[in-house]
Enzyme design. Structure first.
Site, short mmCIF file in Angstrom:
data_model
loop_
_atom_site.label_atom_id
_atom_site.label_comp_id
_atom_site.label_asym_id
_atom_site.label_seq_id
_atom_site.Cartn_x
_atom_site.Cartn_y
_atom_site.Cartn_z
N LYS A 108 -29.70 -52.50 26.26
CA LYS A 108 -29.70 -53.62 25.32
C LYS A 108 -29.62 -53.15 23.86
O LYS A 108 -29.84 -51.97 23.55
CB LYS A 108 -30.97 -54.45 25.54
CG LYS A 108 -31.02 -55.15 26.91
CD LYS A 108 -32.22 -56.08 26.97
CE LYS A 108 -32.28 -56.81 28.30
NZ LYS A 108 -33.40 -57.79 28.32
N TYR B 118 -26.69 -65.50 30.45
CA TYR B 118 -28.09 -65.91 30.66
C TYR B 118 -28.22 -67.40 30.97
O TYR B 118 -29.30 -67.96 30.75
CB TYR B 118 -28.93 -65.52 29.46
CG TYR B 118 -29.30 -64.04 29.44
CD1 TYR B 118 -30.11 -63.50 30.44
CD2 TYR B 118 -28.87 -63.20 28.42
CE1 TYR B 118 -30.46 -62.16 30.44
CE2 TYR B 118 -29.24 -61.85 28.41
CZ TYR B 118 -30.03 -61.34 29.42
OH TYR B 118 -30.40 -60.02 29.42
N ASN C 274 -36.72 -55.09 25.57
CA ASN C 274 -37.20 -54.26 26.68
C ASN C 274 -36.16 -53.25 27.16
O ASN C 274 -36.18 -52.83 28.30
CB ASN C 274 -37.72 -55.14 27.83
CG ASN C 274 -36.67 -56.05 28.41
OD1 ASN C 274 -35.55 -56.10 27.91
ND2 ASN C 274 -37.02 -56.77 29.46
N HIS D 63 -31.49 -54.29 31.00
CA HIS D 63 -31.43 -55.43 31.93
C HIS D 63 -31.09 -54.90 33.31
O HIS D 63 -30.33 -53.93 33.44
CB HIS D 63 -30.34 -56.42 31.49
CG HIS D 63 -29.99 -57.41 32.56
ND1 HIS D 63 -30.71 -58.57 32.76
CD2 HIS D 63 -29.02 -57.39 33.52
CE1 HIS D 63 -30.19 -59.23 33.79
NE2 HIS D 63 -29.18 -58.53 34.27
N GLU E 233 -22.95 -60.59 38.38
CA GLU E 233 -23.10 -60.04 37.02
C GLU E 233 -22.11 -58.90 36.76
O GLU E 233 -21.58 -58.79 35.66
CB GLU E 233 -24.54 -59.57 36.81
CG GLU E 233 -25.53 -60.73 36.75
CD GLU E 233 -26.97 -60.29 36.51
OE1 GLU E 233 -27.83 -61.18 36.40
OE2 GLU E 233 -27.23 -59.07 36.42
#
Ligand code: CMP
Length: 149
Positions: free
Chosen positions: A11, A52, A115, A118, A129
């Site tokens: 990310k 998302y 975080n 993913h 995905e």
């Protein structure tokens, strides 16, 4: 069929902090992951919202989308035996504070939003995905036996 595909994303927080190389090295050294596709992208709003979409009713949706658009990230198609659950174990809990020692999120994540990585949450979503960011025909199947010969 035990072989699965999982989508991994390094990310924007991790890329910004120059941690992408170290994280990639962890993937490279994992004994059962094959990186079948990898690219550096900078998501626009449409791409982040589409990816998302399942979270669109969540209170953190706008924060999540804005964050994913805030800088480049690295998307990877990972293949392996039970790759989805193996990958989830490897990255650790969504909240880095609850992640196990040695996991990617424990090492590099700083909050539930930022975080570091993913990971797909099911085999079905893994394929969806991976398809969202890659043409399946572009994925590479490295023949290590040939390369190491
Ligand atoms: P990820 O695995 O990318 O899937 C959905 C993301 O939503 C998740 O990682 C978190 O980074 C993010 N997320 C979950 N809960 C929150 C929250 N309370 N605030 C901000 N982001 C969140």
């Amino acid at each position: 069929m035990e072989t699965e595909m999982a989508l991994a994303i390094i990310k924007p927080d991790a890329v910004r902090k120059r941690h992408a190389g170290e994280i990639l090295s962890m993937y490279e050294k994992h004994p059962s992951f094959k990186i079948r596709g990898i690219k550096l992208i900078h998501m626009d709003r449409k791409t982040a919202e589409g990816f998302y979409e399942v979270h669109k009713e969540r209170p953190f949706f706008e924060e999540l989308v804005s964050f994913m658009m805030s800088g480049p990230c690295v998307v990877m198609a990972i293949e392996g035996k039970h790759a989805v659950s193996a990958h989830r174990d490897f990255i650790g809990a969504t909240n880095p504070a609850h992640a196990q020692e040695g996991t990617v999120r424990k090492r590099f994540g700083s909050s539930i939003g930022e975080n570091a990585v993913h990971g797909s949450d099911s085999a079905e979503n893994g394929m969806k995905e991976v398809n969202y960011f890659f043409d399946l025909s572009d994925l590479v199947d490295i023949n290590w036996a040939h390369i190491n010969a």
